[in-house]
Design a protein around this motif. Structure first.
Motif, PDB file in Angstrom:
ATOM      1  N   LEU A  40      71.507  15.989  66.349  1.00  0.00           N
ATOM      2  CA  LEU A  40      70.159  16.373  65.902  1.00  0.00           C
ATOM      3  C   LEU A  40      70.229  17.699  65.136  1.00  0.00           C
ATOM      4  CD1 LEU A  40      68.226  15.599  69.222  1.00  0.00           C
ATOM      5  CD2 LEU A  40      68.721  14.071  67.304  1.00  0.00           C
ATOM      6  N   THR A  48      64.224  14.677  69.318  1.00  0.00           N
ATOM      7  CA  THR A  48      64.624  14.034  68.067  1.00  0.00           C
ATOM      8  C   THR A  48      64.804  15.142  67.033  1.00  0.00           C
ATOM      9  OG1 THR A  48      62.308  13.914  67.400  1.00  0.00           O
ATOM     10  CG2 THR A  48      63.196  11.975  68.530  1.00  0.00           C
ATOM     11  N   ALA A  49      65.336  14.757  65.863  1.00  0.00           N
ATOM     12  CA  ALA A  49      65.493  15.756  64.807  1.00  0.00           C
ATOM     13  C   ALA A  49      64.128  16.325  64.418  1.00  0.00           C
ATOM     14  CB  ALA A  49      66.193  15.130  63.602  1.00  0.00           C
ATOM     15  N   ASP A  50      63.096  15.461  64.388  1.00  0.00           N
ATOM     16  CA  ASP A  50      61.757  15.952  64.035  1.00  0.00           C
ATOM     17  C   ASP A  50      61.234  16.929  65.082  1.00  0.00           C
ATOM     18  OD1 ASP A  50      61.423  14.829  61.599  1.00  0.00           O
ATOM     19  OD2 ASP A  50      60.429  13.000  62.337  1.00  0.00           O
ATOM     20  N   GLY A  51      61.466  16.596  66.350  1.00  0.00           N
ATOM     21  CA  GLY A  51      61.040  17.479  67.441  1.00  0.00           C
ATOM     22  C   GLY A  51      61.691  18.843  67.301  1.00  0.00           C
ATOM     23  N   GLN A  88      59.636  18.203  72.598  1.00  0.00           N
ATOM     24  CA  GLN A  88      59.763  16.812  72.975  1.00  0.00           C
ATOM     25  C   GLN A  88      58.947  16.022  71.952  1.00  0.00           C
ATOM     26  OE1 GLN A  88      58.024  15.608  76.720  1.00  0.00           O
ATOM     27  NE2 GLN A  88      59.971  14.884  77.456  1.00  0.00           N
ATOM     28  N   PRO A  89      59.328  14.851  71.516  1.00  0.00           N
ATOM     29  CA  PRO A  89      60.544  14.143  71.893  1.00  0.00           C
ATOM     30  C   PRO A  89      61.808  14.864  71.403  1.00  0.00           C
ATOM     31  CG  PRO A  89      59.508  13.081  70.003  1.00  0.00           C
ATOM     32  CD  PRO A  89      58.576  14.159  70.466  1.00  0.00           C
ATOM     33  N   TRP A  95      77.066  14.419  71.876  1.00  0.00           N
ATOM     34  CA  TRP A  95      75.786  13.713  71.860  1.00  0.00           C
ATOM     35  C   TRP A  95      74.881  14.237  72.967  1.00  0.00           C
ATOM     36  CZ3 TRP A  95      73.176  10.467  75.242  1.00  0.00           C
ATOM     37  CH2 TRP A  95      72.163   9.667  74.699  1.00  0.00           C
ATOM     38  N   ARG A 108      70.045  16.155  75.022  1.00  0.00           N
ATOM     39  CA  ARG A 108      69.372  14.912  75.409  1.00  0.00           C
ATOM     40  C   ARG A 108      69.170  14.870  76.915  1.00  0.00           C
ATOM     41  NH1 ARG A 108      71.961  12.897  70.907  1.00  0.00           N
ATOM     42  NH2 ARG A 108      70.448  12.065  69.453  1.00  0.00           N
ATOM     43  N   GLN A 137      71.243  17.353  61.657  1.00  0.00           N
ATOM     44  CA  GLN A 137      70.201  16.835  60.756  1.00  0.00           C
ATOM     45  C   GLN A 137      69.208  17.906  60.293  1.00  0.00           C
ATOM     46  OE1 GLN A 137      68.386  13.015  62.089  1.00  0.00           O
ATOM     47  NE2 GLN A 137      70.016  13.031  63.620  1.00  0.00           N
ATOM     48  N   GLY A 171      72.970  17.075  71.992  1.00  0.00           N
ATOM     49  CA  GLY A 171      72.060  16.877  70.856  1.00  0.00           C
ATOM     50  C   GLY A 171      72.570  17.492  69.563  1.00  0.00           C
TER      51      GLY A 171
END
Ligand SMILES: Nc1ncnc2c1ncn2[C@@H]1O[C@H](COP(=O)(O)OP(=O)(O)O[C@H]2O[C@H](CO)[C@@H](O)[C@H](O)[C@H]2O)[C@@H](O)[C@H]1O
Length: 480
Positions: free
Chosen positions: A309, A427-430, A424-425, A303, A375, A312, A306
């Motif tokens: 992420l 996240t998977a989208d980032g 950033q952030p 974790w 992270r 994903q 990341g």
């Protein structure tokens, strides 16, 4: 100046992560500053086996109930002291985990013993004729050293405690305290008592003369509840003694011009030669031949790093025309998710579960980019290896990743200083967005080559950081 460095792992003798790289590389970088480092490590079988010429230079009659020998040896430029105590260290598993992957139940004793031995060396009672001027300890495994020194005969000697990863704190039940050979007053807020338990890292942070961590950004972040992991209050109370010094890399081991672990050596003028390494990589990971960037990941699969992420975005990488190769091991669920992605996308995603130092060199030398969606990341080394190898880093904007990679935004590209991509952030989208940006840049060969060249030119050696450690040490000695 003589420095005793104390650590639970050191490259090239025993390595589970970045700690070993740092402990192994810093001594030779400090030598030009007139600093001679001796490194104390436990006598694990792997260590004793590799050291052919070792000499007993002292001993401790009773180290938690057993005699221990102190051996001296040289290896690959390192001046080593090895604590030989078979009851504690002669085990079949790794430095911390048994063969089934579980923590040894007596880790508190194994690493308290290492710390106590270090304190006794500092107190001049173990290695006749040699005594350090300063002791530098790393992470929770050696953090009791300054506590033992405070209650022993080296109470005035300066100490530096470096945090490589605050997530690992060495916290044990109060019932271990009577076994630690510390006086009763050490079980208090000023020393090792930590929310009713015993905290090794806590004790070290409380008593070391100076605290460092491995990047300036992470030194700031750990003062916040989000990153301090319960120690932010203590660290805030010691902020005047806290600093961040970014890690360097061992520029001899990690040099694409001379690296014996890669099939084709190259330099920034001969980047085209990387293609030969790419072909070997494709074979090794069962990738289809063809265009498109290869993204690599070399990491513990956790974790922190990341990796959830990453799991994903695997389909997106393939849909965008990229390939992904992963080397690592860790959480079973994350390993499973990545294996599933590899079987969904045969020829486009390859995975090797395990730890493989030579393969990690080949991946840096043949992939186009390295993904690091951590992270939190105190410093991170794989982005530094990536920079040196022309493997463009794509990193989360956190900790040392922030401090070492220059994002390819318009201004940085125009100024020709960009070396990679930050997002950033976290996240998977980032991450997805950063991969899209990288794909876009990859389609413009000139832009991509500039990123690679700029990265290869950035100074990731130990030179500047060794200077900072040297001036920290001198400052502490001058005060003492
Ligand atoms: N499966 C695998 N096979 C081969 N090699 C592998 C591997 N998985 C990882 N590695 C290697 O292990 C090292 C990992 O170092 P990192 O700095 O990335 O993280 P780590 O969390 O271990 O270190 C902690 O300490 C270091 C040192 O201070 C900090 O940089 C970091 O931020 C902090 O979390 C690198 O040399 C990498 O190449």
């Amino acid at each position: 100046m003589n420095v005793l460095s104390v650590a639970s792992e050191v490259y090239p003798l025993v390595k589970t992560g970045g700690l070993a790289d740092v402990v192994g590389a810093l001594p030779s970088a400090l030598l030009p500053h007139g600093i001679r480092v001796r490194t104390l490590v436990p006598g694990y079988p792997a260590v004793l086996h590799k050291l052919k010429k070792k000499k007993a230079v002292g001993g401790i009659d009773n180290l938690f109930g057993h005699p221990a020998r102190m051996l001296a040896a040289e290896y690959d430029g390192l001046d080593l002291l090895v604590l030989d105590q078979p009851e504690l260290y002669a085990r079949d598993g790794g430095p911390y985990l048994d063969t089934t992957g579980r923590d040894y139940p007596d880790n508190f004793r194994r690493f308290a013993a290492l710390s106590l031995a270090a304190a006794e060396i500092a107190g001049d009672s173990v290695v006749p004729g040699w005594k350090p001027d300063l002791v530098h300890v790393h992470d929770w495994q050696t953090a009791l050293t300054p506590v033992y020194m405070r209650f022993g005969s080296a109470a005035d000697m300066p100490t530096v405690m470096t945090i490589h990863n605050i997530a690992f704190q060495g916290q044990f039940g109060a019932s271990v305290f009577p076994e630690l050979s510390l006086p009763p007053e050490a079980f208090s807020m000023q020393f090792v008592e930590y929310y009713g338990d015993v905290g090794f890292l806590k004790g070290g942070l409380q008593t070391a003369t100076a605290i460092t961590t491995v990047s300036p950004s992470y030194a700031q972040e750990i003062l916040t509840p989000e990153f301090g992991m319960g120690l932010e209050g203590l660290l805030a109370s010691r902020v005047g003694s806290l600093s961040g010094i970014v890690n360097g890399i061992d520029a001899a081991t990690w040099n694409p011009e001379t690296d014996p672990l890669i099939p084709q050596n190259y330099a920034h003028g001969t980047l085209k030669r990387r293609a030969a390494n790419r072909r070997v990589l494709e074979e090794r990971f069962g990738l289809d031949k063809g265009p498109g960037p290869i993204f690599c990941v070399i990491s513990r699969l956790t974790w922190q790093k990341g990796i959830d992420l990453l799991a994903q975005v695997t389909d997106d990488i393939v849909a965008l025309g990229g390939k992904l190769i992963v080397l690592g091991s860790g959480d079973a669920a994350l390993e499973g998710a990545l294996m599933a992605a590899a079987s969904r996308h045969r020829g486009h995603i390859g995975m090797v579960i395990g730890y493989d130092e030579p393969l990690s060199h080949l991946m840096q030398a043949g992939s186009d980019a390295i993904l690091i969606p951590s992270r939190f990341e105190p410093c991170g080394l794989t982005q530094l290896y990536g920079l040196r190898y022309g493997c463009v880093p794509i990193v989360a904007r956190t900790g040392g990743l922030t401090d070492t990679v220059i994002d390819a935004n318009e201004a940085a590209l125009a100024a020709r200083v960009a070396t990679g991509f930050q997002f950033q952030p976290v996240t998977a989208d980032g991450l997805r967005l950063a991969i899209r940006r990288a794909m876009h840049a990859y389609k413009e060969p000139k832009v991509w080559a500039r990123l690679q060249n700029q990265g290869m030119k950035s100074d990731v050696s130990w030179a500047k950081s060794a200077e900072r450690y040297a001036s920290l040490y001198s400052g502490l000695l001058a005060k003492g």
